[in-house]
Design an enzyme around this catalytic site. Sequence first.
Site, PDB file in Angstrom:
ATOM      1  N   GLU A 120      -8.561   0.337  -3.134  1.00 17.12           N
ATOM      2  CA  GLU A 120      -9.440   0.339  -1.953  1.00 17.12           C
ATOM      3  C   GLU A 120     -10.415   1.486  -2.115  1.00 17.12           C
ATOM      4  O   GLU A 120     -10.033   2.595  -2.501  1.00 17.12           O
ATOM      5  CB  GLU A 120      -8.625   0.565  -0.677  1.00 17.12           C
ATOM      6  CG  GLU A 120      -7.788  -0.612  -0.287  1.00 17.12           C
ATOM      7  CD  GLU A 120      -6.967  -0.308   0.956  1.00 17.12           C
ATOM      8  OE1 GLU A 120      -7.170   0.732   1.600  1.00 17.12           O
ATOM      9  OE2 GLU A 120      -6.105  -1.119   1.268  1.00 17.12           O
ATOM     10  N   ARG A 134      -9.520   7.827  -1.277  1.00 16.18           N
ATOM     11  CA  ARG A 134     -10.489   8.248  -0.261  1.00 16.18           C
ATOM     12  C   ARG A 134     -11.380   9.345  -0.808  1.00 16.18           C
ATOM     13  O   ARG A 134     -10.983  10.105  -1.696  1.00 16.18           O
ATOM     14  CB  ARG A 134      -9.770   8.747   0.996  1.00 16.18           C
ATOM     15  CG  ARG A 134      -9.023   7.659   1.758  1.00 16.18           C
ATOM     16  CD  ARG A 134      -8.527   8.199   3.092  1.00 16.18           C
ATOM     17  NE  ARG A 134      -9.616   8.344   4.029  1.00 16.18           N
ATOM     18  CZ  ARG A 134      -9.900   7.501   5.017  1.00 16.18           C
ATOM     19  NH1 ARG A 134      -9.150   6.444   5.227  1.00 16.18           N
ATOM     20  NH2 ARG A 134     -10.919   7.699   5.804  1.00 16.18           N
ATOM     21  N   HIS A 147      -5.679   3.583  -1.737  1.00 18.70           N
ATOM     22  CA  HIS A 147      -7.037   3.875  -1.265  1.00 18.70           C
ATOM     23  C   HIS A 147      -7.401   5.266  -1.773  1.00 18.70           C
ATOM     24  O   HIS A 147      -6.837   6.264  -1.338  1.00 18.70           O
ATOM     25  CB  HIS A 147      -7.035   3.834   0.269  1.00 18.70           C
ATOM     26  CG  HIS A 147      -8.388   4.007   0.886  1.00 18.70           C
ATOM     27  ND1 HIS A 147      -8.611   3.853   2.229  1.00 18.70           N
ATOM     28  CD2 HIS A 147      -9.597   4.335   0.356  1.00 18.70           C
ATOM     29  CE1 HIS A 147      -9.893   4.065   2.501  1.00 18.70           C
ATOM     30  NE2 HIS A 147     -10.501   4.367   1.377  1.00 18.70           N
ATOM     31  N   ARG A 188      -7.253  12.609   0.510  1.00 14.60           N
ATOM     32  CA  ARG A 188      -6.200  13.137   1.383  1.00 14.60           C
ATOM     33  C   ARG A 188      -4.803  12.640   1.008  1.00 14.60           C
ATOM     34  O   ARG A 188      -3.821  13.262   1.323  1.00 14.60           O
ATOM     35  CB  ARG A 188      -6.490  12.826   2.848  1.00 14.60           C
ATOM     36  CG  ARG A 188      -6.339  11.365   3.199  1.00 14.60           C
ATOM     37  CD  ARG A 188      -6.471  11.137   4.680  1.00 14.60           C
ATOM     38  NE  ARG A 188      -7.829  11.325   5.143  1.00 14.60           N
ATOM     39  CZ  ARG A 188      -8.332  10.732   6.229  1.00 14.60           C
ATOM     40  NH1 ARG A 188      -7.556   9.952   6.949  1.00 14.60           N
ATOM     41  NH2 ARG A 188      -9.569  10.916   6.603  1.00 14.60           N
ATOM     42  N   HIS A 214      -3.746  -4.714   7.530  1.00 18.80           N
ATOM     43  CA  HIS A 214      -3.910  -3.581   8.448  1.00 18.80           C
ATOM     44  C   HIS A 214      -3.096  -3.809   9.703  1.00 18.80           C
ATOM     45  O   HIS A 214      -3.342  -4.767  10.441  1.00 18.80           O
ATOM     46  CB  HIS A 214      -5.369  -3.302   8.828  1.00 18.80           C
ATOM     47  CG  HIS A 214      -5.579  -1.838   9.129  1.00 18.80           C
ATOM     48  ND1 HIS A 214      -5.147  -1.261  10.291  1.00 18.80           N
ATOM     49  CD2 HIS A 214      -6.109  -0.839   8.386  1.00 18.80           C
ATOM     50  CE1 HIS A 214      -5.419   0.028  10.262  1.00 18.80           C
ATOM     51  NE2 HIS A 214      -5.994   0.319   9.112  1.00 18.80           N
ATOM     52  N   GLU A 244     -10.963  -9.573   2.636  1.00 13.29           N
ATOM     53  CA  GLU A 244      -9.684  -9.209   3.257  1.00 13.29           C
ATOM     54  C   GLU A 244      -9.967  -9.092   4.746  1.00 13.29           C
ATOM     55  O   GLU A 244     -10.803  -8.281   5.161  1.00 13.29           O
ATOM     56  CB  GLU A 244      -9.139  -7.890   2.706  1.00 13.29           C
ATOM     57  CG  GLU A 244      -7.824  -7.502   3.395  1.00 13.29           C
ATOM     58  CD  GLU A 244      -7.097  -6.339   2.738  1.00 13.29           C
ATOM     59  OE1 GLU A 244      -7.190  -6.192   1.498  1.00 13.29           O
ATOM     60  OE2 GLU A 244      -6.443  -5.581   3.472  1.00 13.29           O
ATOM     61  N   ASN A 297       0.862  -1.186   0.000  1.00 16.55           N
ATOM     62  CA  ASN A 297       0.000   0.000   0.000  1.00 16.55           C
ATOM     63  C   ASN A 297       0.897   1.234   0.000  1.00 16.55           C
ATOM     64  O   ASN A 297       1.702   1.432   0.919  1.00 16.55           O
ATOM     65  CB  ASN A 297      -0.881  -0.036   1.258  1.00 16.55           C
ATOM     66  CG  ASN A 297      -1.827   1.145   1.315  1.00 16.55           C
ATOM     67  OD1 ASN A 297      -1.426   2.279   1.066  1.00 16.55           O
ATOM     68  ND2 ASN A 297      -3.079   0.903   1.643  1.00 16.55           N
ATOM     69  N   HIS A 331       0.983   6.157   1.874  1.00 18.19           N
ATOM     70  CA  HIS A 331       1.787   7.057   2.707  1.00 18.19           C
ATOM     71  C   HIS A 331       2.862   7.786   1.919  1.00 18.19           C
ATOM     72  O   HIS A 331       3.365   8.818   2.363  1.00 18.19           O
ATOM     73  CB  HIS A 331       2.380   6.304   3.889  1.00 18.19           C
ATOM     74  CG  HIS A 331       1.317   5.880   4.865  1.00 18.19           C
ATOM     75  ND1 HIS A 331       0.540   6.796   5.530  1.00 18.19           N
ATOM     76  CD2 HIS A 331       0.877   4.664   5.235  1.00 18.19           C
ATOM     77  CE1 HIS A 331      -0.324   6.146   6.298  1.00 18.19           C
ATOM     78  NE2 HIS A 331      -0.151   4.855   6.119  1.00 18.19           N
ATOM     79  N   THR A 369      -8.400   3.409   8.131  1.00 25.10           N
ATOM     80  CA  THR A 369      -9.629   2.613   8.158  1.00 25.10           C
ATOM     81  C   THR A 369      -9.820   1.982   9.536  1.00 25.10           C
ATOM     82  O   THR A 369      -8.939   1.285  10.032  1.00 25.10           O
ATOM     83  CB  THR A 369      -9.547   1.493   7.090  1.00 25.10           C
ATOM     84  OG1 THR A 369      -9.041   2.069   5.887  1.00 25.10           O
ATOM     85  CG2 THR A 369     -10.901   0.889   6.838  1.00 25.10           C
TER      86      THR A 369
END
Length: 236
Positions: free
Chosen positions: A69, A44, A42, A48, A190, A150, A6, A9, A100
């Site tokens: 995602e 969103r 993701h 963001r 996660h 998941e 992922n 970040h 999440t």
Amino acid sequence: MLLGVNIDHVATLRNARGGVEPDVIKAAEICEENGGTSITTHLREDRRHIKDQDVRTLIKTIKTKLNLEMAMARDIQNIALEIKPHSICLVPEKRQEITTEGGLDVAGQTERVSAFIKPILDAGIIVSLFIDPDEDQVQASAKTGAQFIEMHTGTYSEAFGTDREEEEFLKLKNAAGLAQSLGLKVNAGHGLNYENVLRMHEIPGLYELNIGHSIISRAVFTGLAGAVREMARLIK
Ligand code: PXP
């Protein structure tokens, strides 16, 4: 077991300055060259970190698989149908959350979830549902048409090393077994890090782990020495 990285970040860091560095496309390339079997982002609702343009570029540049995602939002569904990622993972989304929190409540809205994912499945996109390792959620997920779940490993990750670890680990193991018996393939993610990830080998048949924060955090330290050395050399 496969590794989906992922890269959200990387985008968070880029957006802190509003420029182009660090480049998320380059980050995806490095992940793929070093064992990442898919790239997860993701998109969103508040955009963001990952932006629409990132996803549009990634779909053209990624050599492995793009896993998007997304929340149950119509405009994001439209983007998914337009760019056609390899897979989507449906997650719950709250505007104020930092990341999440908890899995999607599929049991409480099975028909709504089924209806939402139908056009995505019809477009040939694989669908995964991000759920807590809970029997009702697994049973409901099996009725929606999604091919994957998941499992949310956040509670297990927090419990790791405490007297709650075993209990949380068993929830994952049992949920995975149930899901597989119902014909679902099982991913997890996660909060996984370089220590708690090892127990995932004890869960038979896990397909892919999606990991972000611990990898990007580790990258800061494994890359910092060289980055400072290079700048020091240029300045000297
Ligand atoms: N899987 C899902 C569905 C997520 O929402 C996240 C966080 O964006 C992850 C995996 C990765 O979590 P982490 O960044 O803690 O590794």
